[in-house]
Design a protein around this motif. Structure first.
Motif, PDB file in Angstrom:
ATOM      1  N   ARG A   8       0.893  -1.319   0.093  1.00 30.09           N
ATOM      2  CA  ARG A   8       0.016   0.085   0.143  1.00 30.09           C
ATOM      3  C   ARG A   8       0.801   1.190  -0.123  1.00 30.09           C
ATOM      4  N   CYS A   9       1.920   1.290   0.818  1.00 36.25           N
ATOM      5  CA  CYS A   9       2.906   2.374   1.025  1.00 36.25           C
ATOM      6  C   CYS A   9       3.460   2.446  -0.168  1.00 36.25           C
ATOM      7  N   SER A  10       4.118   1.529  -1.042  1.00 36.91           N
ATOM      8  CA  SER A  10       4.747   1.715  -2.201  1.00 36.91           C
ATOM      9  C   SER A  10       3.752   2.214  -3.475  1.00 36.91           C
ATOM     10  N   SER A  11       2.324   1.682  -3.136  1.00 41.11           N
ATOM     11  CA  SER A  11       1.543   2.326  -4.294  1.00 41.11           C
ATOM     12  C   SER A  11       1.092   3.635  -4.080  1.00 41.11           C
ATOM     13  N   TYR A  12       1.320   4.136  -2.760  1.00 41.85           N
ATOM     14  CA  TYR A  12       1.200   5.776  -2.750  1.00 41.85           C
ATOM     15  C   TYR A  12       2.441   6.584  -3.250  1.00 41.85           C
ATOM     16  N   GLY A  13       3.455   5.776  -3.728  1.00 36.93           N
ATOM     17  CA  GLY A  13       4.671   6.408  -4.042  1.00 36.93           C
ATOM     18  C   GLY A  13       5.714   6.486  -3.425  1.00 36.93           C
ATOM     19  N   PHE A  14       5.745   6.117  -1.927  1.00 36.54           N
ATOM     20  CA  PHE A  14       6.849   6.039  -1.120  1.00 36.54           C
ATOM     21  C   PHE A  14       7.958   5.203  -1.602  1.00 36.54           C
ATOM     22  N   ARG A  15       9.054   5.499  -1.418  1.00 39.67           N
ATOM     23  CA  ARG A  15      10.208   4.494  -1.647  1.00 39.67           C
ATOM     24  C   ARG A  15      10.589   3.643  -0.244  1.00 39.67           C
ATOM     25  N   ARG A  16      10.828   2.272  -0.458  1.00 38.44           N
ATOM     26  CA  ARG A  16      11.570   1.620   0.660  1.00 38.44           C
ATOM     27  C   ARG A  16      12.807   2.227   1.224  1.00 38.44           C
ATOM     28  N   GLY A  17      12.754   2.154   2.497  1.00 35.35           N
ATOM     29  CA  GLY A  17      13.984   2.682   2.997  1.00 35.35           C
ATOM     30  C   GLY A  17      13.922   4.123   3.480  1.00 35.35           C
ATOM     31  N   THR A  18      13.029   4.940   2.965  1.00 27.03           N
ATOM     32  CA  THR A  18      12.804   6.273   3.358  1.00 27.03           C
ATOM     33  C   THR A  18      12.088   6.515   4.520  1.00 27.03           C
ATOM     34  N   GLU A  19      12.347   7.726   5.272  1.00 24.94           N
ATOM     35  CA  GLU A  19      11.674   7.998   6.236  1.00 24.94           C
ATOM     36  C   GLU A  19      10.021   8.163   6.021  1.00 24.94           C
ATOM     37  N   ASN A  20       9.735   8.491   5.110  1.00 22.54           N
ATOM     38  CA  ASN A  20       8.299   8.794   4.393  1.00 22.54           C
ATOM     39  C   ASN A  20       7.702   7.358   4.497  1.00 22.54           C
ATOM     40  N   PHE A  21       8.539   6.437   4.002  1.00 23.74           N
ATOM     41  CA  PHE A  21       7.860   5.177   3.957  1.00 23.74           C
ATOM     42  C   PHE A  21       7.676   4.302   5.226  1.00 23.74           C
ATOM     43  N   ALA A  22       8.655   4.702   6.223  1.00 27.61           N
ATOM     44  CA  ALA A  22       8.662   4.169   7.573  1.00 27.61           C
ATOM     45  C   ALA A  22       7.341   4.833   8.016  1.00 27.61           C
ATOM     46  N   ASN A  23       7.214   6.206   7.995  1.00 26.07           N
ATOM     47  CA  ASN A  23       5.828   6.919   8.544  1.00 26.07           C
ATOM     48  C   ASN A  23       4.917   6.428   8.042  1.00 26.07           C
ATOM     49  N   CYS A  24       4.679   5.989   6.587  1.00 26.13           N
ATOM     50  CA  CYS A  24       3.417   5.403   5.982  1.00 26.13           C
ATOM     51  C   CYS A  24       3.232   3.948   6.856  1.00 26.13           C
ATOM     52  N   LEU A  25       4.098   3.207   6.791  1.00 26.85           N
ATOM     53  CA  LEU A  25       3.959   1.913   7.416  1.00 26.85           C
ATOM     54  C   LEU A  25       3.422   2.134   9.060  1.00 26.85           C
ATOM     55  N   MET A  26       3.967   2.968   9.810  1.00 28.89           N
ATOM     56  CA  MET A  26       3.558   3.462  11.051  1.00 28.89           C
ATOM     57  C   MET A  26       2.073   4.064  11.231  1.00 28.89           C
ATOM     58  N   ASN A  27       1.653   4.749  10.178  1.00 24.00           N
ATOM     59  CA  ASN A  27       0.417   5.221  10.128  1.00 24.00           C
ATOM     60  C   ASN A  27      -0.614   4.094   9.939  1.00 24.00           C
ATOM     61  N   GLN A  28       0.042   2.889   8.900  1.00 24.59           N
ATOM     62  CA  GLN A  28      -1.019   2.015   8.692  1.00 24.59           C
ATOM     63  C   GLN A  28      -1.478   1.222   9.821  1.00 24.59           C
TER      64      GLN A  28
END
Length: 90
Positions: free
Chosen positions: A32-52
């Motif tokens: 889901r986070c990848s589909s939002y355009g966040f790249r794995r290993g970035t802070e935004n990706f980690a924040n997306c996982l946390m929000n999920q």
């Protein structure tokens, strides 16, 4: 009555097939986070996982609170100043 054991096994199989493992949940969150355009290993990706995860937990809390009477029964008075609600005696 051989139908009852067979029906019980079918129900148990359906319930267990509906459960997701932690790895499956994590993979779905990452997809889901990848589909939002966040790249794995970035802070935004980690924040997306946390929000999920936070969203899932909030949904679980809301479900439990909305069904509290179903699980634990309505509050009742035990004595002067004492009542049971949400697993606490007051």
């Amino acid at each position: 009555m051989r139908i009852f054991p067979a029906l019980s096994l079918i129900v148990i199989a359906l319930v267990l097939s509906a459960c997701q493992t932690a790895e499956e949940i994590r993979a779905a969150d990452e997809a889901r986070c990848s589909s939002y355009g966040f790249r794995r290993g970035t802070e935004n990706f980690a924040n997306c996982l946390m929000n999920q995860d936070l969203s899932r937990r909030a949904d679980q809390r809301a479900f439990m609170e909305s069904n509290n009477d179903f699980y634990w029964g309505p509050p009742f008075v035990v004595g002067p100043g004492y009542h049971r609600y949400y697993h606490h005696w007051h």
